[in-house]
Design a protein around this motif. Structure first.
Motif, PDB file in Angstrom:
ATOM      1  N   ARG A 174      51.428  86.644 164.450  1.00  0.00           N
ATOM      2  CA  ARG A 174      52.030  86.762 163.307  1.00  0.00           C
ATOM      3  C   ARG A 174      52.672  85.449 162.697  1.00  0.00           C
ATOM      4  NH1 ARG A 174      53.844  91.851 161.398  1.00  0.00           N
ATOM      5  NH2 ARG A 174      53.488  93.620 162.750  1.00  0.00           N
ATOM      6  N   GLY A 175      52.704  84.435 163.768  1.00  0.00           N
ATOM      7  CA  GLY A 175      53.196  83.165 163.218  1.00  0.00           C
ATOM      8  C   GLY A 175      52.181  82.336 162.738  1.00  0.00           C
ATOM      9  N   VAL A 176      51.034  82.751 162.508  1.00  0.00           N
ATOM     10  CA  VAL A 176      49.966  81.804 161.981  1.00  0.00           C
ATOM     11  C   VAL A 176      50.136  81.878 160.325  1.00  0.00           C
ATOM     12  CG1 VAL A 176      47.367  81.603 161.548  1.00  0.00           C
ATOM     13  CG2 VAL A 176      48.285  82.503 163.935  1.00  0.00           C
ATOM     14  N   ASP A 177      49.847  80.537 160.006  1.00  0.00           N
ATOM     15  CA  ASP A 177      50.147  80.459 158.505  1.00  0.00           C
ATOM     16  C   ASP A 177      49.214  81.282 157.737  1.00  0.00           C
ATOM     17  OD1 ASP A 177      50.517  79.406 155.911  1.00  0.00           O
ATOM     18  OD2 ASP A 177      50.194  77.385 156.495  1.00  0.00           O
ATOM     19  N   ARG A 178      49.762  82.250 156.686  1.00  0.00           N
ATOM     20  CA  ARG A 178      48.998  82.791 155.927  1.00  0.00           C
ATOM     21  C   ARG A 178      48.011  82.473 155.151  1.00  0.00           C
ATOM     22  NH1 ARG A 178      52.859  87.757 153.776  1.00  0.00           N
ATOM     23  NH2 ARG A 178      53.532  88.496 155.678  1.00  0.00           N
ATOM     24  N   GLU A 179      48.336  81.194 154.724  1.00  0.00           N
ATOM     25  CA  GLU A 179      47.377  80.244 153.848  1.00  0.00           C
ATOM     26  C   GLU A 179      45.958  80.045 154.791  1.00  0.00           C
ATOM     27  OE1 GLU A 179      49.266  76.891 152.269  1.00  0.00           O
ATOM     28  OE2 GLU A 179      50.626  78.088 151.119  1.00  0.00           O
ATOM     29  N   VAL A 180      46.008  79.849 156.022  1.00  0.00           N
ATOM     30  CA  VAL A 180      45.061  79.387 156.730  1.00  0.00           C
ATOM     31  C   VAL A 180      44.170  80.740 156.758  1.00  0.00           C
ATOM     32  CG1 VAL A 180      44.203  78.716 158.882  1.00  0.00           C
ATOM     33  CG2 VAL A 180      46.235  77.704 158.082  1.00  0.00           C
ATOM     34  N   VAL A 181      44.788  81.730 156.964  1.00  0.00           N
ATOM     35  CA  VAL A 181      44.067  82.977 156.985  1.00  0.00           C
ATOM     36  C   VAL A 181      43.408  83.321 155.913  1.00  0.00           C
ATOM     37  CG1 VAL A 181      43.996  85.541 157.609  1.00  0.00           C
ATOM     38  CG2 VAL A 181      45.514  84.031 159.038  1.00  0.00           C
ATOM     39  N   GLU A 182      43.981  83.203 154.445  1.00  0.00           N
ATOM     40  CA  GLU A 182      43.466  83.503 153.441  1.00  0.00           C
ATOM     41  C   GLU A 182      42.093  82.658 153.084  1.00  0.00           C
ATOM     42  OE1 GLU A 182      46.673  83.169 150.678  1.00  0.00           O
ATOM     43  OE2 GLU A 182      47.692  84.952 151.264  1.00  0.00           O
ATOM     44  N   ALA A 183      42.480  81.295 153.605  1.00  0.00           N
ATOM     45  CA  ALA A 183      41.240  80.347 153.397  1.00  0.00           C
ATOM     46  C   ALA A 183      39.966  80.904 154.257  1.00  0.00           C
ATOM     47  CB  ALA A 183      41.432  79.020 153.930  1.00  0.00           C
ATOM     48  N   GLY A 184      40.209  81.741 155.246  1.00  0.00           N
ATOM     49  CA  GLY A 184      39.040  82.060 156.034  1.00  0.00           C
ATOM     50  C   GLY A 184      38.497  83.498 155.292  1.00  0.00           C
ATOM     51  N   GLN A 185      39.569  84.096 154.674  1.00  0.00           N
ATOM     52  CA  GLN A 185      38.922  85.349 153.947  1.00  0.00           C
ATOM     53  C   GLN A 185      38.167  84.950 152.860  1.00  0.00           C
ATOM     54  OE1 GLN A 185      42.866  87.275 153.499  1.00  0.00           O
ATOM     55  NE2 GLN A 185      42.783  88.378 155.402  1.00  0.00           N
ATOM     56  N   ALA A 186      38.624  83.867 152.096  1.00  0.00           N
ATOM     57  CA  ALA A 186      37.733  83.284 150.885  1.00  0.00           C
ATOM     58  C   ALA A 186      36.437  82.734 151.247  1.00  0.00           C
ATOM     59  CB  ALA A 186      38.721  82.143 150.374  1.00  0.00           C
ATOM     60  N   PHE A 187      36.162  82.475 152.431  1.00  0.00           N
ATOM     61  CA  PHE A 187      35.010  82.121 152.580  1.00  0.00           C
ATOM     62  C   PHE A 187      34.132  83.157 153.200  1.00  0.00           C
ATOM     63  CE2 PHE A 187      36.585  77.641 153.141  1.00  0.00           C
ATOM     64  CZ  PHE A 187      35.719  77.063 152.292  1.00  0.00           C
ATOM     65  N   GLY A 188      34.597  84.311 153.116  1.00  0.00           N
ATOM     66  CA  GLY A 188      33.986  85.634 153.529  1.00  0.00           C
ATOM     67  C   GLY A 188      33.791  85.906 154.946  1.00  0.00           C
ATOM     68  N   SER A 189      34.757  85.530 155.540  1.00  0.00           N
ATOM     69  CA  SER A 189      34.949  85.791 157.404  1.00  0.00           C
ATOM     70  C   SER A 189      35.375  86.945 157.345  1.00  0.00           C
ATOM     71  CB  SER A 189      35.884  84.841 157.814  1.00  0.00           C
ATOM     72  OG  SER A 189      35.431  83.253 157.862  1.00  0.00           O
ATOM     73  N   THR A 190      34.935  87.650 158.306  1.00  0.00           N
ATOM     74  CA  THR A 190      35.319  89.297 158.745  1.00  0.00           C
ATOM     75  C   THR A 190      36.608  88.962 159.650  1.00  0.00           C
ATOM     76  OG1 THR A 190      34.228  89.143 160.872  1.00  0.00           O
ATOM     77  CG2 THR A 190      32.781  89.754 158.948  1.00  0.00           C
ATOM     78  N   PRO A 191      37.458  90.250 159.576  1.00  0.00           N
ATOM     79  CA  PRO A 191      38.680  90.102 160.221  1.00  0.00           C
ATOM     80  C   PRO A 191      38.461  89.738 161.590  1.00  0.00           C
ATOM     81  CG  PRO A 191      38.587  92.023 158.812  1.00  0.00           C
ATOM     82  CD  PRO A 191      37.320  91.351 158.769  1.00  0.00           C
ATOM     83  N   GLY A 192      37.277  90.148 162.362  1.00  0.00           N
ATOM     84  CA  GLY A 192      37.132  89.735 163.904  1.00  0.00           C
ATOM     85  C   GLY A 192      36.956  88.395 163.950  1.00  0.00           C
ATOM     86  N   ARG A 193      36.295  87.573 163.191  1.00  0.00           N
ATOM     87  CA  ARG A 193      35.993  86.181 163.164  1.00  0.00           C
ATOM     88  C   ARG A 193      37.254  85.532 162.909  1.00  0.00           C
ATOM     89  NH1 ARG A 193      30.635  83.533 159.860  1.00  0.00           N
ATOM     90  NH2 ARG A 193      30.503  81.727 161.209  1.00  0.00           N
ATOM     91  N   ILE A 194      37.989  86.027 161.931  1.00  0.00           N
ATOM     92  CA  ILE A 194      39.135  85.239 161.636  1.00  0.00           C
ATOM     93  C   ILE A 194      40.294  85.120 162.902  1.00  0.00           C
ATOM     94  CG2 ILE A 194      41.474  85.355 160.215  1.00  0.00           C
ATOM     95  CD1 ILE A 194      39.704  86.429 158.006  1.00  0.00           C
ATOM     96  N   LEU A 195      40.308  86.375 163.486  1.00  0.00           N
ATOM     97  CA  LEU A 195      40.896  86.478 164.702  1.00  0.00           C
ATOM     98  C   LEU A 195      40.381  85.650 165.879  1.00  0.00           C
ATOM     99  CD1 LEU A 195      43.232  88.043 166.615  1.00  0.00           C
ATOM    100  CD2 LEU A 195      41.338  89.465 167.076  1.00  0.00           C
ATOM    101  N   ARG A 196      39.009  85.549 166.073  1.00  0.00           N
ATOM    102  CA  ARG A 196      38.507  84.765 167.201  1.00  0.00           C
ATOM    103  C   ARG A 196      38.707  83.199 166.701  1.00  0.00           C
ATOM    104  NH1 ARG A 196      34.443  88.104 166.474  1.00  0.00           N
ATOM    105  NH2 ARG A 196      33.104  86.710 165.759  1.00  0.00           N
ATOM    106  N   GLN A 197      38.339  82.917 165.481  1.00  0.00           N
ATOM    107  CA  GLN A 197      38.173  81.450 165.279  1.00  0.00           C
ATOM    108  C   GLN A 197      39.538  80.777 164.294  1.00  0.00           C
ATOM    109  OE1 GLN A 197      34.543  80.875 163.121  1.00  0.00           O
ATOM    110  NE2 GLN A 197      33.633  81.419 164.601  1.00  0.00           N
ATOM    111  N   ILE A 198      40.438  81.698 163.965  1.00  0.00           N
ATOM    112  CA  ILE A 198      41.770  80.919 163.352  1.00  0.00           C
ATOM    113  C   ILE A 198      43.021  81.399 164.005  1.00  0.00           C
ATOM    114  CG2 ILE A 198      43.139  80.997 160.971  1.00  0.00           C
ATOM    115  CD1 ILE A 198      40.449  81.264 159.858  1.00  0.00           C
ATOM    116  N   GLN A 199      43.221  82.737 164.099  1.00  0.00           N
ATOM    117  CA  GLN A 199      44.434  83.173 164.644  1.00  0.00           C
ATOM    118  C   GLN A 199      44.607  82.806 166.150  1.00  0.00           C
ATOM    119  OE1 GLN A 199      43.848  87.175 163.203  1.00  0.00           O
ATOM    120  NE2 GLN A 199      45.585  87.030 161.548  1.00  0.00           N
TER     121      GLN A 199
END
Length: 312
Positions: A174-199
């Motif tokens: 929950r403490g991961v910056d939302r802007e970083v997560v949103e950037a991953g979503q903007a590049f079309g990353s799946t939720p699983g990929r965002i979890l593995r590679q960002i969060q």
């Protein structure tokens, strides 16, 4: 009017029902616990003590430097000197198995709670209950369900050590910056990929703090579990308490302290060095993959995507 709520009788009846109807499940769990414990005891107890000490000292040297390596070697040599080596390896096996099982449950639960407010609302009071329950109380249902031996000790230890792993994993995600997560979503990353590679990489320090707490609580609980026949250093601590044997109590107790310090420093080093290395590696791979995806998307070009593609 004296009215007493028969809560204890309800709990006892519930445990009796579980014991009679789910006996096959707890027999299976006991077999798994004992098999894992025997495997770890074989790994750390079969080689000569000097071999295990040398390996652990070299690992300590690699992760934290010569001071930690020397301290690890001297501490383990002290355990050998007071004739507590076999008990220490049994306790280490109990801690490894119980902490491993607790982490396997805690980290996915923490991730699930971080991604769902409803799940978090259900899990939090359960973790509050587990974390505030006195440690000795866990031994009561453990004995009823598993009898005497290693299995009830591992079962009680997993329950006792579970809460900080769940809490700190959820807090880290929950403490991961939302802007970083949103950037991953903007590049079309799946939720699983965002979890593995960002969060997960960004939350690694918090997750490793949870792992550290799980291991420390496991070590404290397996000592108490010596009262139900779990053996190891906890067995000698219990024996010294019943016989008022001060010498045995201090020898076993100081051996527990040495193991606790070594395990604490190892997990702390992994969280600060290995976790950051993993984060950098995953972030670099994720950036190159996102740039390649943006460059290959027809008609979806943007200045940001063009710069990422050129950088890649």
């Amino acid at each position: 009017m004296d009215v007493r709520i028969p809560f204890g009788s309800w709990v006892e009846s519930g445990l009796d029902w579980i014991e009679h109807n789910l006996e096959w499940l707890f027999d299976l769990l006991a077999a798994v616990y004992v098999a894992l414990y025997d495997a770890v005891v074989w790994v750390v107890g079969t080689p000569p003590a000097i071999v295990v000490i040398t390996v652990l000292a070299l690992l300590a040297l690699a992760v934290r430097g010569w001071r930690f390596g020397l301290g690890t070697a001297l501490g383990l040599l002290f355990i050998v000197g007071v004739d507590q080596w076999d008990n220490a390896m049994e306790t280490l096996a109990l801690v490894v198995v119980a902490a491993f099982l607790a982490i396997v449950v805690a980290v996915p639960l923490g991730i699930w709670a971080a991604r769902s407010d409803r799940v978090s609302a259900v899990i939090k009071p359960v973790m509050d209950f587990l974390q505030t329950m006195p440690a000795f109380v866990y031994l009561i249902p453990a004995i009823g369900l598993f009898g005497i031996g290693v299995a009830p000790g591992i079962f009680a230890t997993v329950l006792f050590a579970l809460a900080p792993g769940v809490r700190l994993t959820e807090l880290g995600i929950r403490g991961v910056d939302r802007e970083v997560v949103e950037a991953g979503q903007a590049f079309g990353s799946t939720p699983g990929r965002i979890l593995r590679q960002i969060q997960l990489p960004l939350a690694m320090p918090s997750i490793m703090a949870g792992v550290n707490q799980v291991i420390m609580l496991s070590l404290s609980m397996v000592v108490i579990a010596g009262m139900v026949g779990a053996g190891g250093l906890g067995g000698d601590v219990t024996k010294s308490l019943s016989a008022l044997d001060t010498a045995l109590g201090f020898e076993a107790g100081l051996s527990v302290v040495i193991l606790a310090i070594i395990l604490d420093r190892f997990t702390g080093a992994f969280g600060t060095k290995r976790g950051l290395h993993l984060f950098r590696r995953l972030r670099a791979r994720g950036t190159s993959d996102a740039a390649a995806t943006a460059a290959s998307s027809p008609g979806a070009s943007s200045p940001t995507a063009d710069r990422e593609a050129v950088a890649a």
